[in-house]
Design a protein around this motif. Structure first.
Motif, mmCIF file in Angstrom:
data_model
loop_
_atom_site.group_PDB
_atom_site.id
_atom_site.type_symbol
_atom_site.label_atom_id
_atom_site.label_comp_id
_atom_site.label_asym_id
_atom_site.label_seq_id
_atom_site.Cartn_x
_atom_site.Cartn_y
_atom_site.Cartn_z
ATOM 1 N N GLY A 7 0.817 -1.214 0.000
ATOM 2 C CA GLY A 7 0.000 0.000 0.000
ATOM 3 C C GLY A 7 0.845 1.256 0.000
ATOM 4 O O GLY A 7 0.523 2.239 -0.684
ATOM 5 N N GLY A 8 1.937 1.235 0.767
ATOM 6 C CA GLY A 8 2.814 2.406 0.815
ATOM 7 C C GLY A 8 3.469 2.694 -0.525
ATOM 8 O O GLY A 8 3.569 3.851 -0.952
ATOM 9 N N ILE A 9 3.912 1.630 -1.213
ATOM 10 C CA ILE A 9 4.528 1.804 -2.535
ATOM 11 C C ILE A 9 3.515 2.367 -3.524
ATOM 12 O O ILE A 9 3.823 3.267 -4.319
ATOM 13 C CB ILE A 9 5.103 0.462 -3.044
ATOM 14 C CG1 ILE A 9 6.324 0.063 -2.199
ATOM 15 C CG2 ILE A 9 5.501 0.567 -4.517
ATOM 16 C CD1 ILE A 9 6.888 -1.297 -2.540
ATOM 17 N N ILE A 10 2.290 1.848 -3.479
ATOM 18 C CA ILE A 10 1.248 2.340 -4.384
ATOM 19 C C ILE A 10 0.948 3.806 -4.119
ATOM 20 O O ILE A 10 0.801 4.616 -5.050
ATOM 21 C CB ILE A 10 -0.029 1.487 -4.238
ATOM 22 C CG1 ILE A 10 0.221 0.079 -4.783
ATOM 23 C CG2 ILE A 10 -1.203 2.130 -4.971
ATOM 24 C CD1 ILE A 10 -0.928 -0.884 -4.551
ATOM 25 N N VAL A 11 0.868 4.191 -2.856
ATOM 26 C CA VAL A 11 0.605 5.593 -2.505
ATOM 27 C C VAL A 11 1.737 6.490 -3.000
ATOM 28 O O VAL A 11 1.499 7.576 -3.555
ATOM 29 C CB VAL A 11 0.421 5.742 -0.979
ATOM 30 C CG1 VAL A 11 0.426 7.212 -0.578
ATOM 31 C CG2 VAL A 11 -0.882 5.095 -0.543
ATOM 32 N N LEU A 190 15.681 9.407 -13.072
ATOM 33 C CA LEU A 190 14.403 9.340 -12.366
ATOM 34 C C LEU A 190 14.111 7.920 -11.894
ATOM 35 O O LEU A 190 13.776 7.697 -10.725
ATOM 36 C CB LEU A 190 13.274 9.835 -13.270
ATOM 37 C CG LEU A 190 11.851 9.613 -12.751
ATOM 38 C CD1 LEU A 190 11.618 10.444 -11.506
ATOM 39 C CD2 LEU A 190 10.829 9.942 -13.819
ATOM 40 N N TRP A 191 14.249 6.950 -12.794
ATOM 41 C CA TRP A 191 13.947 5.580 -12.429
ATOM 42 C C TRP A 191 14.952 5.013 -11.431
ATOM 43 O O TRP A 191 14.612 4.174 -10.597
ATOM 44 C CB TRP A 191 13.882 4.700 -13.677
ATOM 45 C CG TRP A 191 12.523 4.744 -14.312
ATOM 46 C CD1 TRP A 191 12.149 5.394 -15.439
ATOM 47 C CD2 TRP A 191 11.344 4.109 -13.810
ATOM 48 N NE1 TRP A 191 10.811 5.227 -15.688
ATOM 49 C CE2 TRP A 191 10.286 4.438 -14.705
ATOM 50 C CE3 TRP A 191 11.063 3.308 -12.716
ATOM 51 C CZ2 TRP A 191 8.984 3.986 -14.511
ATOM 52 C CZ3 TRP A 191 9.774 2.856 -12.530
ATOM 53 C CH2 TRP A 191 8.745 3.193 -13.417
ATOM 54 N N LEU A 198 11.446 4.048 -3.596
ATOM 55 C CA LEU A 198 10.038 3.660 -3.543
ATOM 56 C C LEU A 198 9.821 2.157 -3.684
ATOM 57 O O LEU A 198 8.697 1.688 -3.500
ATOM 58 C CB LEU A 198 9.240 4.394 -4.633
ATOM 59 C CG LEU A 198 9.271 5.924 -4.597
ATOM 60 C CD1 LEU A 198 8.278 6.495 -5.597
ATOM 61 C CD2 LEU A 198 8.981 6.437 -3.202
ATOM 62 N N ILE A 199 10.878 1.410 -4.023
ATOM 63 C CA ILE A 199 10.700 -0.035 -4.185
ATOM 64 C C ILE A 199 11.715 -0.814 -3.343
ATOM 65 O O ILE A 199 11.346 -1.503 -2.386
ATOM 66 C CB ILE A 199 10.823 -0.446 -5.670
ATOM 67 C CG1 ILE A 199 9.744 0.274 -6.513
ATOM 68 C CG2 ILE A 199 10.666 -1.964 -5.803
ATOM 69 C CD1 ILE A 199 9.821 -0.033 -7.997
ATOM 70 N N TRP A 200 13.013 -0.696 -3.688
ATOM 71 C CA TRP A 200 14.009 -1.577 -3.075
ATOM 72 C C TRP A 200 14.231 -1.305 -1.590
ATOM 73 O O TRP A 200 14.224 -2.247 -0.780
ATOM 74 C CB TRP A 200 15.334 -1.469 -3.834
ATOM 75 C CG TRP A 200 15.235 -1.706 -5.304
ATOM 76 C CD1 TRP A 200 15.745 -0.936 -6.309
ATOM 77 C CD2 TRP A 200 14.589 -2.818 -5.969
ATOM 78 N NE1 TRP A 200 15.457 -1.467 -7.534
ATOM 79 C CE2 TRP A 200 14.740 -2.630 -7.364
ATOM 80 C CE3 TRP A 200 13.893 -3.930 -5.516
ATOM 81 C CZ2 TRP A 200 14.222 -3.520 -8.287
ATOM 82 C CZ3 TRP A 200 13.366 -4.819 -6.438
ATOM 83 C CH2 TRP A 200 13.536 -4.613 -7.805
ATOM 84 N N LEU A 201 14.411 -0.049 -1.211
ATOM 85 C CA LEU A 201 14.652 0.239 0.208
ATOM 86 C C LEU A 201 13.433 -0.081 1.077
ATOM 87 O O LEU A 201 13.591 -0.624 2.183
ATOM 88 C CB LEU A 201 15.094 1.695 0.384
ATOM 89 C CG LEU A 201 16.464 2.032 -0.226
ATOM 90 C CD1 LEU A 201 16.803 3.497 -0.003
ATOM 91 C CD2 LEU A 201 17.551 1.128 0.366
ATOM 92 N N PRO A 202 12.198 0.229 0.627
ATOM 93 C CA PRO A 202 11.045 -0.201 1.437
ATOM 94 C C PRO A 202 10.944 -1.716 1.595
ATOM 95 O O PRO A 202 10.604 -2.203 2.674
ATOM 96 C CB PRO A 202 9.849 0.358 0.649
ATOM 97 C CG PRO A 202 10.389 1.553 -0.062
ATOM 98 C CD PRO A 202 11.791 1.156 -0.448
ATOM 99 N N ILE A 203 11.235 -2.458 0.531
ATOM 100 C CA ILE A 203 11.186 -3.922 0.643
ATOM 101 C C ILE A 203 12.258 -4.419 1.614
ATOM 102 O O ILE A 203 12.008 -5.301 2.445
ATOM 103 C CB ILE A 203 11.364 -4.579 -0.740
ATOM 104 C CG1 ILE A 203 10.130 -4.312 -1.610
ATOM 105 C CG2 ILE A 203 11.600 -6.087 -0.600
ATOM 106 C CD1 ILE A 203 10.241 -4.855 -3.023
ATOM 107 N N GLY A 204 13.452 -3.835 1.528
ATOM 108 C CA GLY A 204 14.511 -4.206 2.469
ATOM 109 C C GLY A 204 14.127 -3.890 3.900
ATOM 110 O O GLY A 204 14.381 -4.683 4.814
ATOM 111 N N GLY A 205 13.503 -2.727 4.108
ATOM 112 C CA GLY A 205 13.050 -2.372 5.448
ATOM 113 C C GLY A 205 11.979 -3.322 5.958
ATOM 114 O O GLY A 205 11.953 -3.684 7.140
ATOM 115 N N ARG A 206 11.093 -3.716 5.054
ATOM 116 C CA ARG A 206 10.025 -4.659 5.421
ATOM 117 C C ARG A 206 10.616 -5.991 5.873
ATOM 118 O O ARG A 206 10.217 -6.552 6.891
ATOM 119 C CB ARG A 206 9.115 -4.867 4.212
ATOM 120 C CG ARG A 206 8.100 -5.983 4.333
ATOM 121 C CD ARG A 206 6.914 -5.606 5.179
ATOM 122 N NE ARG A 206 5.763 -6.422 4.845
ATOM 123 C CZ ARG A 206 4.512 -6.055 5.055
ATOM 124 N NH1 ARG A 206 4.256 -4.896 5.619
ATOM 125 N NH2 ARG A 206 3.500 -6.843 4.735
#
Length: 273
Positions: A7-11, A190-191, A198-206
């Motif tokens: 949900g956080g990534i989508i937001v 940008l990518w 928005l993708i790799w660091l949040p997944i690592g944190g999760r």
């Protein structure tokens, strides 16, 4: 399923798209295959190169687990351990072997079988702690892998921009295409920044958070099983284990299953004592 990460990534990506639309840009102009292939492929290749292939495969396999992770209710584990303590005091440690057959969690199941088999308490603690450490090591490795991806992606994005700008400078004889070419060149940067933050660091944190929660659960289960093996009184064990849980997991005073200071032990436990 805990939807926090997905949900956080989508937001976050939705906020980026909203900004692009409000600025009058076309969000589809950001979906350019060449820079996306470079950023995702280059960062992934660099991350794989920084570790071993088995660890890379195991880390990639953690993505579905991270997205579909379901919070474990530690209060249920406490109730299970208290029930096992009552059985052990009433019927003896051998009775735990039959109870272990009904338990699905492999960590707790294996520990109870070893208790029923008469394993020494010190050996049991070492075995359980080693098993927990191995599981934690796997989670830490995966979290580090995605942290590395988050570090490589922006740099690979900059490399893509440099390559694109070099191509732009080779075609200065066509001024009409300069604006579009320069804009496309910065899409790689940008990518790179977007995928990292928005993708790799949040997944690592999760994954890191999942590992912390699993480690806390392993610690509680270890202490609980050893207390059951030592013949701990169920009420005392309940108070001890609930004290190890975060405040949000503890039952409110007076609620069913809440440990009560000074409360009498269950009749079955008193009879066994």
């Amino acid at each position: 399923m805990d939807p926090a990460t997905l949900g956080g990534i989508i937001v976050a990506i939705g906020a980026l798209i909203a900004m692009a639309v409000m600025e009058g840009a076309n969000p589809m102009s950001l979906l350019l295959p060449p820079p996306m292939i470079l950023v995702f492929g280059g960062a992934l290749g660099a991350a794989i190169a920084s570790t071993t292939l088995p660890d890379s495969i195991a880390s990639l396999a953690m993505i579905p687990k991270a997205m579909l992770y379901k919070n474990v209710k530690l209060g249920k584990d406490v109730d299970t351990l208290v029930e096992l303590a009552e059985v052990a005091r009433k019927d003896g440690l051998l009775a735990l072997e039959a109870k272990a057959a009904d338990i699905k969690d492999p960590y707790l199941k294996k520990a109870l079988q070893n208790v029923a088999d008469g394993m020494d308490a010190d050996e049991l603690r070492i075995m359980m702690e080693d098993e927990a450490a191995a599981s934690e090591k796997s989670g830490r490795s995966a979290a580090k892998f995605y942290g590395a991806l988050g570090g490589y992606a922006p740099t690979v994005g900059i490399l893509g921009t440099v390559v694109s700008l070099t191509h732009v400078l080779e075609n200065l004889d066509d001024p009409s295409s300069l604006g579009h070419s320069i804009a496309s060149a910065f899409v790689a940067t940008l990518w790179g920044v977007l995928s990292a933050n928005l993708i790799w660091l949040p997944i690592g944190g999760r994954i890191s958070k999942m590992t912390d929660l699993a480690s806390e659960r392993f610690t509680m289960l270890t202490e609980g099983v050893l207390a059951v093996q030592a013949g701990a009184q169920p009420r005392v064990l309940s108070e001890k284990l609930y004290a190890m849980l975060p405040a949000s997991e503890r039952p409110k005073a007076g609620a069913k299953g809440a440990p009560v200071k000074g409360a009498k032990a269950p009749k079955a436990a008193e009879a066994a004592a």
